[in-house]
Design an enzyme around this catalytic site. Structure first.
Site, short mmCIF file in Angstrom:
data_model
loop_
_atom_site.label_atom_id
_atom_site.label_comp_id
_atom_site.label_asym_id
_atom_site.label_seq_id
_atom_site.Cartn_x
_atom_site.Cartn_y
_atom_site.Cartn_z
N GLU A 34 0.88 -1.16 0.00
CA GLU A 34 0.00 0.00 0.00
C GLU A 34 0.93 1.22 0.00
OE1 GLU A 34 -2.71 -0.41 3.26
OE2 GLU A 34 -3.50 1.61 2.92
N ARG A 259 4.96 -12.83 9.77
CA ARG A 259 5.68 -11.63 9.39
C ARG A 259 6.98 -11.54 10.17
NH1 ARG A 259 3.39 -6.29 9.55
NH2 ARG A 259 1.62 -7.11 8.42
N LYS A 269 3.82 0.61 9.80
CA LYS A 269 3.95 1.86 9.05
C LYS A 269 3.37 3.03 9.82
CE LYS A 269 2.87 0.07 4.87
NZ LYS A 269 2.47 0.06 3.47
#
Ligand code: ATP
Ligand code: MG
Length: 566
Positions: A34, A259, A269
């Site tokens: 994104e 992850r 983020k």
């Protein structure tokens, strides 16, 4: 270096699919960031996984901007993402896509679901909806709009698109299962009204698809075969399956993996954006950040990141990876590839009393002991040198083998010197100059009579030295798991920032470094690996310390090995 030899579980699945001819034996993967921030080392894990699998199975990997949310996305981020993926060593060829390119197609799929009675326009306000949706243990309640005729929903949906309603007035929902224990299956939102300009589609849209609706369609439209994503998407998979099955379109296989979490830093983020926007660091490429831009500026080679990704492998177990392992991978690479040079970070003047004032000479220094083909270079030498302040003690502690009154040490590549005295600042007591005599028979650095000289120190000729700024980085946070700690203790994450994460020192480098190219990487002998900052130039040399030389990971492994042997 240890490499993942056995195939990880994802590669096993892909190999089996190829063998059985699933998807016609094709392999198409994708990396779908994104564009609302810079990529970090966690993304590197996903990039490395997707692009390597595509390469290993003669497939291809798409780079897709998952730009369905117009509010937080910026063109700056898109450019940065492309730059960073390329820098990591991967090439998407002509397969660069924007999710927003599929908005029209997604819209048509939404209309199709409405027409089939599988989606409806719901006017419940979000707070009320939350109550209707309920909790996993008990079935939820149906929205009063759930059974409105498809024609009515279709009309409203078209008017949503036409801009007749304000933000939040209504949403399009999938009609799935209000009693599913998986809350994501309780009539999830597919489209919402958002009167916002989009960086890619401009003012064309005022309704935007949700992540759940868009993501599976993006993968399907692009013909992705294996959609690799992180574990938190596992609970969304039934939604994706449902949507693709209702529409009867290409259905990729989704496989989830854990992850990457790294100690002493943050990877979300949202938190990285905060650190940047609040000025806690100097921009997205601050060398203290785990962003790829930051790691690059710090001097981390992309090869080291790829090796690190191989070392950690791919599993379904959530864990916190020790940053020492990343540092180990960096040292391992730089040890083999970084040329050596001499620099003095914290300078102290040394005068060789029996070396003539006017004389100077050069000694040959080895460029890389790990790589004989790198050859040698001349380093100039004269009566006055700079040495590291730490390398002299008036009263040396036990096991200190460096310079002290009456002690002899080797000046790397040059000669042996014995300390004859020192000057001190009368006010501060600080040593200002160290005096030595050298043994003229020791030129080149070997003891003429085979006498033992334990200490070797580095130096820079004062007459030839070039001033330089050194930025010495340490961990950004004082605790291994700052995000979790902040949450548990109800504190703000910035309270865990390490106040000493950046120290600036002014010293000297040998003259061969006066033209060090921006981003060139060096080992400064006995000090660590450094990288010329992009802002470094002939007028001001700036070096960022990538890592020190001490490999805590190797020491840990040796200790473990030793304890296994006994
Ligand atoms: P954040 O949760 O911080 O916003 P994100 O996962 O939403 O990050 P995306 O831009 O959506 O960020 O990520 C793109 C891809 O990278 C996704 O497929 C995601 O699964 C993967 N990814 C993100 N963070 C990690 C991580 N720490 N380790 C491995 N893969 C990751
Ligand atoms: Mg995401």
């Amino acid at each position: 270096m240890q490499r993942a030899k056995a195939k990880d579980f994802i590669r096993q699945i892909v190999a089996e699919d190829v063998r059985r001819g699933v998807f016609g034996g094709r392999v198409v993967t994708r990396f779908p960031p994104e564009p609302n921030g810079y990529l970090h080392i966690g993304h590197a894990k996903a990039i490395h996984l997707n692009f390597s699998i595509a390469r290993e199975f003669d497939g291809r990997c798409h780079l897709r901007m998952d730009d369905t949310n117009p509010v937080t996305e910026e063109p700056e981020f898109i450019e940065a993402i492309k730059r960073d993926v390329k820098w990591l060593g991967y090439d998407w060829g002509k397969h660069f896509y924007h999710a927003s390119d599929y908005f029209e197609q997604m819209y048509r799929f939404a209309e199709e679901l409405i027409t089939k009675g599988k989606a409806y326009v719901c006017e419940l306000p979000p707070e009320v909806w939350k109550e209707y949706r309920g909790v996993p243990e008990k079935p939820g309640r149906e929205s009063p709009f759930r059974n409105r005729p498809p024609a009515e929903s279709l009309d409203l949906f078209r008017r949503m698109r036409a801009g007749e309603f304000p933000d939040g007035a209504m949403v399009l929902r999938a009609k799935i299962d209000m009693s599913s224990p998986n809350l994501h299956m309780r009539d999830p939102v597919l489209y919402r009204i958002l009167h916002a300009e989009h960086p890619h589609t401009g003012k064309k849209w005022c309704i935007y698809p949700t992540y759940d609706f868009a993501h599976c369609l993006e993968d399907s439209i692009e013909g992705i075969t294996h959609s690799l994503c992180t574990l938190e998407f596992e609970v969304h998979r039934p939604v994706y399956d449902w949507i693709l099955d209702q529409l009867g379109i290409h259905h990729p296989k989704q496989i989830e993996f854990a992850r990457l979490n790294l100690s002493y830093t943050v990877m979300s983020k949202r938190l990285l954006t905060r650190l940047v926007n609040e000025g806690k660091v100097n921009g997205w490429d601050d060398p203290r950040l785990p962003t790829l831009a930051g790691l690059r500026r710090r001097g981390v080679p992309p090869e080291a990141i790829r090796n690190f990704c191989d070392m950690i492998g791919v599993t379904r177990v959530d864990s916190l990876t020790d940053v020492a392992l990343l540092e180990h991978a960096i040292r391992d690479y730089l040890n083999r590839h970084a040329p050596r040079a001499m620099a003095v970070i914290n300078p102290l003047r040394l005068v060789i009393e029996n070396y003539p004032e006017k004389d100077e000479e050069t000694f040959q220094a080895v460029n890389n002991p790990e790589d004989p083909s790198a050859g040698t270079r001349p380093v100039p030498f004269c009566r006055e040198l700079f040495i590291e302040r730490d390398d002299f003690r008036i009263e040396p502690p036990p096991k200190y083998h460096r310079l002290a009154p009456g002690r002899e040490v080797r000046l790397r590549y040059a000669c042996l010197v014995t300390c004859t005295g020192f000057d001190r600042d009368p006010e501060t007591g600080e040593v200002t100059t160290v005096y030595c005599r050298y043994d003229p028979r020791s030129r080149g650095g070997s003891a003429p009579d085979g006498r033992k000289v334990k200490g070797t120190i580095h130096w820079v000729s004062a007459r030839h030295a070039v001033p330089a700024v050194f930025k010495l980085y340490d961990r950004l946070f004082t605790v291994a798991d700052p995000a979790d700690r902040a949450k548990e203790e109800g504190r703000d994450i910035t309270e865990f920032l390490n106040p000493h994460s950046l120290r600036v020192a002014r010293g000297f480098v040998e003259p061969s470094l006066s033209s060090a190219a921006p981003l060139s990487r060096w080992q400064f002998e006995r000090l660590g690996y450094f990288c010329a900052d992009p802002d470094s130039g002939p007028r001001a040399l700036i070096f960022n310390r990538t890592v020190t030389l001490r490999d805590s990971w190797s020491r840990l492994e040796k200790k473990l090995a030793a304890s296994r042997d006994t």
